[in-house]
Design a protein around this motif. Structure first.
Motif, PDB file in Angstrom:
ATOM      1  N   TRP A  96       0.846  -1.119  -0.102  1.00 43.47           N
ATOM      2  CA  TRP A  96       0.117   0.146  -0.012  1.00 43.47           C
ATOM      3  C   TRP A  96       0.859   1.149   0.002  1.00 43.47           C
ATOM      4  O   TRP A  96       1.943   1.147   0.546  1.00 43.47           O
ATOM      5  N   PHE A  97       0.280   2.506  -0.747  1.00 43.13           N
ATOM      6  CA  PHE A  97       1.063   3.628  -0.501  1.00 43.13           C
ATOM      7  C   PHE A  97       0.028   4.739  -0.006  1.00 43.13           C
ATOM      8  O   PHE A  97      -1.374   4.622  -0.580  1.00 43.13           O
ATOM      9  N   ASP A  98       0.446   5.366   1.142  1.00 42.16           N
ATOM     10  CA  ASP A  98      -0.653   6.247   1.682  1.00 42.16           C
ATOM     11  C   ASP A  98      -0.658   7.590   1.256  1.00 42.16           C
ATOM     12  O   ASP A  98       0.144   8.441   1.543  1.00 42.16           O
ATOM     13  N   GLU A 110       3.961  10.531   2.880  1.00 41.01           N
ATOM     14  CA  GLU A 110       4.765   9.027   3.095  1.00 41.01           C
ATOM     15  C   GLU A 110       5.942   9.324   2.523  1.00 41.01           C
ATOM     16  O   GLU A 110       6.129   9.650   1.129  1.00 41.01           O
ATOM     17  N   VAL A 159       9.167   6.632   0.621  1.00 40.29           N
ATOM     18  CA  VAL A 159       9.352   5.531   0.225  1.00 40.29           C
ATOM     19  C   VAL A 159      10.663   5.117   0.707  1.00 40.29           C
ATOM     20  O   VAL A 159      11.604   5.576   0.579  1.00 40.29           O
ATOM     21  N   MET A 187       6.282   1.780  -5.933  1.00 42.55           N
ATOM     22  CA  MET A 187       5.897   2.928  -4.705  1.00 42.55           C
ATOM     23  C   MET A 187       6.181   4.189  -5.383  1.00 42.55           C
ATOM     24  O   MET A 187       5.609   4.971  -5.048  1.00 42.55           O
ATOM     25  N   PHE A 201       3.498   5.150  -7.585  1.00 39.47           N
ATOM     26  CA  PHE A 201       2.560   5.622  -6.836  1.00 39.47           C
ATOM     27  C   PHE A 201       2.857   6.948  -6.319  1.00 39.47           C
ATOM     28  O   PHE A 201       1.794   7.861  -6.296  1.00 39.47           O
ATOM     29  N   ALA A 202       3.653   7.345  -5.482  1.00 34.95           N
ATOM     30  CA  ALA A 202       4.157   8.651  -5.049  1.00 34.95           C
ATOM     31  C   ALA A 202       4.228   9.747  -6.314  1.00 34.95           C
ATOM     32  O   ALA A 202       3.669  10.965  -5.893  1.00 34.95           O
TER      33      ALA A 202
END
Length: 232
Positions: free
Chosen positions: A16-18, A29, A31, A44, A47-48
């Motif tokens: 998961w990535f918040d 968040e 990485v 990740m 996602f960021a």
């Protein structure tokens, strides 16, 4: 990819990535690259980068730089170079705002990479910092010069290995909040930072806050909570 539109959570093959963390607490968040496989690291980071605002990648082995070098306009702390134990990357940093200042004092030059990790996090959130290396108490005049140079700081982050005395000296000398970071630098009974951590935790300087060993990232996040991030 599954997305939670209310919490900002993004779920991929590896975890998961918040994405909503900055909206909740003012700090995005990061990485954490160490221990992740190449595919998980890339996922990740993607996602960021899909979101808005600053992106942080911590504890990246410079040998893996090629995996992500062309994915963003990165700032590297320290600059990518052979022999560095790890680097911290920042993309899309916020512009610097106002007079907010955090002083980062590192007892020895061997504490540099941890100090730069803290500076990277502050840079990502638009908070100015003043880094002073090699100002430990083994030559106390260096410490006094560093304190004079940083007297306008709002918060101090103090990194020290061996016996960790610099944090106590700084906390006894200034009225501003002081966050101690014990580092894994030192011989023998320094025990990879355990002695410095115990020394800081047992400090007679009132109000000294102490992070875990080598945790420049956590110290910067604590400093950001003190100076405030929501206005940046």
């Amino acid at each position: 990819m599954n997305e939670n539109p209310t919490g900002g959570l993004r779920r991929g093959e590896f975890g998961w990535f918040d994405a909503g963390r900055r909206a909740r607490i003012g700090i995005p968040e990061a990485v954490f690259a160490a221990g992740k496989g190449d595919a998980a690291l890339v996922e990740m980071i993607e996602f960021a980068l899909e979101g808005e605002g600053p992106v942080l990648v911590t504890r990246l082995d410079p040998e893996r730089w090629g995996l992500i070098a062309d994915r963003a306009d990165w700032l590297a702390f320290p600059p990518i170079a052979e022999g560095e134990p790890y680097v911290t990357l920042v993309a899309r940093p916020l512009p610097r705002t106002g007079p907010k200042r955090v002083a980062i004092l590192a007892a020895g030059s061997s504490d540099r990479v941890m100090a730069l990790e803290a500076q990277a996090v502050l840079t990502a959130l638009g908070v100015d910092s003043h880094l002073v290396l090699d100002c430990g108490v083994s030559a106390l005049e260096r410490t006094l010069v560093a304190l004079d140079e940083t007297s306008d700081a709002e918060v101090y982050i103090v990194l020290a290995g061996f016996e960790g005395a610099l944090a106590t000296v700084v906390a006894a000398s200034v009225a501003q909040p002081v966050i101690g970071v014990p580092t894994s630098v030192g011989y023998g009974v320094a025990r990879g930072g355990e002695t410095a951590m115990a020394s800081m935790l047992a400090s007679c300087s009132q109000g000294l806050m102490v992070m875990g060993i080598d945790n420049g990232f956590g110290a910067a996040c604590a400093a950001l909570r003190i100076v405030g991030t929501r206005s940046t």
